[in-house]
Enzyme design. Structure first.
Site, PDB file in Angstrom:
ATOM      1  N   ARG A 145       0.861  -1.170   0.000  1.00 50.67           N
ATOM      2  CA  ARG A 145       0.000   0.000   0.000  1.00 50.67           C
ATOM      3  C   ARG A 145       0.909   1.235   0.000  1.00 50.67           C
ATOM      4  NH1 ARG A 145       1.811   1.465   3.955  1.00 50.67           N
ATOM      5  NH2 ARG A 145       0.761   3.471   3.763  1.00 50.67           N
ATOM      6  N   ASP A 163      -1.745  10.643  -1.875  1.00 51.18           N
ATOM      7  CA  ASP A 163      -2.011   9.578  -2.851  1.00 51.18           C
ATOM      8  C   ASP A 163      -2.288  10.155  -4.229  1.00 51.18           C
ATOM      9  OD1 ASP A 163      -3.142   8.854   0.002  1.00 51.18           O
ATOM     10  OD2 ASP A 163      -2.340   7.042  -0.952  1.00 51.18           O
ATOM     11  N   LYS A 215      -4.874  10.261   3.155  1.00 52.40           N
ATOM     12  CA  LYS A 215      -5.686   9.416   4.035  1.00 52.40           C
ATOM     13  C   LYS A 215      -6.751  10.226   4.773  1.00 52.40           C
ATOM     14  CE  LYS A 215      -5.407   5.814   4.223  1.00 52.40           C
ATOM     15  NZ  LYS A 215      -6.246   4.913   3.395  1.00 52.40           N
TER      16      LYS A 215
HETATM   17  O1  MRU Z   1      -4.731   3.232   1.992  1.00 50.59           O
HETATM   18  P1  MRU Z   1      -3.250   3.379   1.938  1.00 50.59           P
HETATM   19  O2  MRU Z   1      -2.540   2.879   3.129  1.00 50.59           O
HETATM   20  O3  MRU Z   1      -2.654   2.875   0.649  1.00 50.59           O
HETATM   21  O4  MRU Z   1      -3.110   4.944   1.931  1.00 50.59           O
HETATM   22  C1  MRU Z   1      -1.985   5.538   1.514  1.00 50.59           C
HETATM   23  C2  MRU Z   1      -1.336   6.144   2.640  1.00 50.59           C
HETATM   24  O5  MRU Z   1      -0.593   5.508   3.324  1.00 50.59           O
HETATM   25  C3  MRU Z   1      -1.547   7.537   2.959  1.00 50.59           C
HETATM   26  O6  MRU Z   1      -2.634   8.143   2.484  1.00 50.59           O
HETATM   27  C4  MRU Z   1      -0.259   8.262   2.787  1.00 50.59           C
HETATM   28  O7  MRU Z   1      -0.251   9.341   3.629  1.00 50.59           O
HETATM   29  C5  MRU Z   1       0.003   8.695   1.384  1.00 50.59           C
HETATM   30  S1  MRU Z   1       0.838   7.522   0.491  1.00 50.59           S
HETATM   31  C6  MRU Z   1       2.428   8.048   0.699  1.00 50.59           C
END
Ligand code: MRU
Length: 371
Positions: free
Chosen positions: A54, A248, A259
């Site tokens: 992830r 993301d 997130k």
């Molecule tokens: O759902 P995930 O764990 O894939 O989400 C991504 C993340 O870990 C976060 O949103 C993060 O801060 C950005 S990805 C570097």
């Protein structure tokens, strides 16, 4: 990153089998460190969708190697069609993650330069390796730029501890190495700056509690786990000097999807006059969307909210029910922080305001794609 003294990346080709790659199964951390082999498109899709891997950069690198594995399965007579469909299947695994499509499109573009399937397969492998190497290198570089922000705060505080708040896991585990939000933290540690990190637990999947807290422990960086709602209180009491998060997907106008809960941290940071920085390699920019609210927001199963998992007294990973049976739950995975709340974007080319003109000035070749 070092784990028990051994250096790891989060994804790497199997040295003994040219048709496989290795990943770390993040669903089992921090309780178990399990290395998993992927040797097909289907396994790559499952690894991304079910969150064995992830985080922005790692999702991209896994998709890239997934395309390589797909190329090994693609029949010569129907190679291009098979690869287009494989890219589409990978792209649909995590709708908010920009790095996914960025990676599959890059592999398709690179393969298009060759005529024969065998040559295309070699190109897919080499491009996937380049994507992984680049991801690690870009994160290292944004660490150097982010370090200067932390150094400045440390100077202003006369060398007293700099308190950094982070949300979710934008660490080594979310990329191929170093991490985005954590890269400046590691660089500050290496520069001898006194730092302490507030780690949001990040319900419902608990990436902060399970991954970020563990990562920072492995690197001997002082950290304290807090509930997701504690940040505002800490900020009001002068206990946060800087908010540093990953993303993301970030629009070319500077709106930041990250997130769920990030937006609330940004609002609290603004209210308390605390800098709010977002670290990202350019592979996370979306050059096509003008408005952050147009970013597709992944909705995951409500079961992640109504239950919780961890290790039992024998160290076995178990999931238990938190709520009354039949409780309805919504699980929005990401939110969008408007550009106006972002102090700056830390990229591999430098720090930039979260504004269209500034972002395009730093990445002129990407803006051209819009014309
Ligand atoms: O759902 P995930 O764990 O894939 O989400 C991504 C993340 O870990 C976060 O949103 C993060 O801060 C950005 S990805 C570097």
């Amino acid at each position: 990153m070092n784990i028990n003294g051994k250096r790891y990346r989060t994804i790497w080709p199997d040295p003994g089998n040219s048709s496989a790659v290795f990943i770390i199964d993040q669903r089992r951390l921090p309780h178990e460190f399990i290395i998993e082999q992927l040797s097909s498109l289907e396994q790559s899709i499952a690894a991304i969708k079910d969150m064995h891997v992830r985080g922005a950069g790692l999702i991209g690198a896994t998709a890239a190697f997934g395309m390589y594995l797909a190329s090994l399965q693609a029949p010569d007579h129907n190679f291009s069609d098979f690869m287009m469909k494989s890219a589409d299947r990978l792209n649909r695994c995590r709708p908010t993650a920009r790095n996914l499509k960025w990676a599959t499109e890059r592999i398709l573009r690179a393969m298009a330069k060759a005529d024969q399937p065998e040559e295309k397969r070699t190109i897919a492998f080499l491009t996937a390796c380049a994507i992984a190497d680049e991801d690690a290198e870009f994160c290292r570089r944004l660490g150097d730029f982010g370090l200067e922000i932390i150094r400045e705060i440390s100077k202003k505080k006369g060398g007293k501890t700099v308190n950094i708040l982070t949300h979710c896991n934008a660490g080594w585990l979310a990329f191929v190495d170093y991490g985005s939000a954590t890269a400046p933290i590691y660089a500050a540690r290496d520069a001898g700056i006194d730092i302490h990190v507030w780690v949001d637990e990040t319900r419902p999947w608990n990436q902060g509690a399970k991954l970020t807290a563990w990562e920072l422990q492995q690197e001997n960086i002082a950290s304290t786990l807090i509930t997701d709602n504690a940040g505002g209180h800490l900020m009001q009491h002068d206990l946060v000097d800087l908010v540093l998060v990953g993303t993301d997907r970030t629009t070319h106008t500077g709106d930041v999807a990250n997130k769920i809960g990030t937006y609330l941290k940004a609002l609290a940071a603004r209210d308390n006059n605390i800098p709010f920085y977002v670290a990202l390699p350019s592979s996370t920019f979306d050059w096509t969307l003008d408005k952050g609210v147009e970013i597709p927001i992944e909705q995951r199963s409500g079961e992640e909210v109504t239950s919780i998992s961890g290790a039992d007294e024998k160290g076995r990973i178990v999931t238990i029910q938190l709520t009354a049976p039949g409780t309805r739950a919504a699980n929005y995975s990401f939110d969008v922080t408007p550009a106006r709340l972002v102090t700056g974007l830390i990229t591999e080319r430098g720090i930039v305001k979260a504004e269209r003109e500034e972002i395009h000035r730093l990445f002129p070749e990407c803006g051209v794609l819009l014309e």
